[in-house]
Design a protein around this motif. Sequence first.
Motif, PDB file in Angstrom:
ATOM      1  N   VAL A  54      86.115   0.984  21.089  1.00  0.00           N
ATOM      2  CA  VAL A  54      86.350   2.432  21.079  1.00  0.00           C
ATOM      3  C   VAL A  54      87.236   2.834  22.257  1.00  0.00           C
ATOM      4  CG1 VAL A  54      85.239   4.683  21.359  1.00  0.00           C
ATOM      5  CG2 VAL A  54      84.282   2.992  19.779  1.00  0.00           C
ATOM      6  N   GLN A  81      79.895  16.167  11.153  1.00  0.00           N
ATOM      7  CA  GLN A  81      80.475  15.071  11.931  1.00  0.00           C
ATOM      8  C   GLN A  81      79.538  14.693  13.067  1.00  0.00           C
ATOM      9  OE1 GLN A  81      84.322  15.946  13.440  1.00  0.00           O
ATOM     10  NE2 GLN A  81      84.683  13.876  14.202  1.00  0.00           N
ATOM     11  N   GLU A  82      79.324  13.412  13.240  1.00  0.00           N
ATOM     12  CA  GLU A  82      78.445  12.925  14.298  1.00  0.00           C
ATOM     13  C   GLU A  82      79.265  12.451  15.484  1.00  0.00           C
ATOM     14  OE1 GLU A  82      74.884  10.612  13.307  1.00  0.00           O
ATOM     15  OE2 GLU A  82      75.685  10.535  11.273  1.00  0.00           O
ATOM     16  N   THR A  83      78.688  12.604  16.659  1.00  0.00           N
ATOM     17  CA  THR A  83      79.287  12.039  17.868  1.00  0.00           C
ATOM     18  C   THR A  83      78.298  11.027  18.433  1.00  0.00           C
ATOM     19  OG1 THR A  83      78.354  13.820  19.225  1.00  0.00           O
ATOM     20  CG2 THR A  83      80.598  14.126  18.383  1.00  0.00           C
ATOM     21  N   TYR A  84      78.853  10.036  19.130  1.00  0.00           N
ATOM     22  CA  TYR A  84      78.013   8.944  19.618  1.00  0.00           C
ATOM     23  C   TYR A  84      78.208   8.768  21.118  1.00  0.00           C
ATOM     24  CZ  TYR A  84      77.787   7.960  14.637  1.00  0.00           C
ATOM     25  OH  TYR A  84      77.602   8.071  13.286  1.00  0.00           O
ATOM     26  N   GLU A  85      77.103   8.645  21.809  1.00  0.00           N
ATOM     27  CA  GLU A  85      77.147   8.457  23.250  1.00  0.00           C
ATOM     28  C   GLU A  85      77.549   7.020  23.579  1.00  0.00           C
ATOM     29  OE1 GLU A  85      76.765  10.826  25.408  1.00  0.00           O
ATOM     30  OE2 GLU A  85      76.263  12.343  23.894  1.00  0.00           O
ATOM     31  N   SER A  86      78.063   6.840  24.804  1.00  0.00           N
ATOM     32  CA  SER A  86      78.520   5.524  25.245  1.00  0.00           C
ATOM     33  C   SER A  86      77.412   4.483  25.193  1.00  0.00           C
ATOM     34  CB  SER A  86      79.077   5.613  26.670  1.00  0.00           C
ATOM     35  OG  SER A  86      80.228   6.416  26.700  1.00  0.00           O
TER      36      SER A  86
END
Length: 234
Positions: free
Chosen positions: A21, A4-9
Amino acid sequence: MQPQETYESDRLAAWGLLAQVKREALIDQCINSIPQPPNEQLQPLLQQWCEQQKIHSPQSLEHWQQNNGMNSQQWQQFVARRWRWYRWCEQTMESKLSSHYLERKSQLDQVTYSLLRVENQHLATELHLRIKEGEASFEEVAREYSKGPERQQGGRLGPVPLSQPHPMLAKLLQVSSPGQLWPPKQLEDWWIVVRLEELHCTELNNSLKQRLLLELGEKHLEQQLSAATPTSQT
């Protein structure tokens, strides 16, 4: 399964997705106290969703889930999420529904009317009398004399939201009875003759109630997101 990937603002902002989001995250906060619908309510929701998406087979559904990175459980949560959001709006915004309905009524009500506009007061008076006395129909007079685009329809306009005509004209239509022909009125640079044909009042039925409650929920989200956005300093 891929990690699973997370994404910065910053990346979300660069993609133009940060505002969406934040909105979805705020909805999650609101519905945190709203449980998943019981199975007897969930199954019709899932079926309705499939019909709306024109998904008619298990294979098509599985293909959709794969394309959207969901397993079966996540898909069910996704479909139920809007139901939970509406339940939150219903529980939280019910007390504001009546006043919101009244505020929106002029945009919800529909009106059909006949309009004739000319630049000369005396001509407007003469044409009004010809219509009133039955010497000519409103349509005939409008097609020959009216100076606006309504001329092409014989003066007949609508149905349109009651908020669409000029505010002065809208107020006149609100207090009219069907078939009522008004004597010439000045409206900016024009002299107008108007007749109400039909007023379609919107009733607060279940469908409209749901729509207005969701509008109130959306308004709440906008207010919360606006309050959380730091103002730029000069």
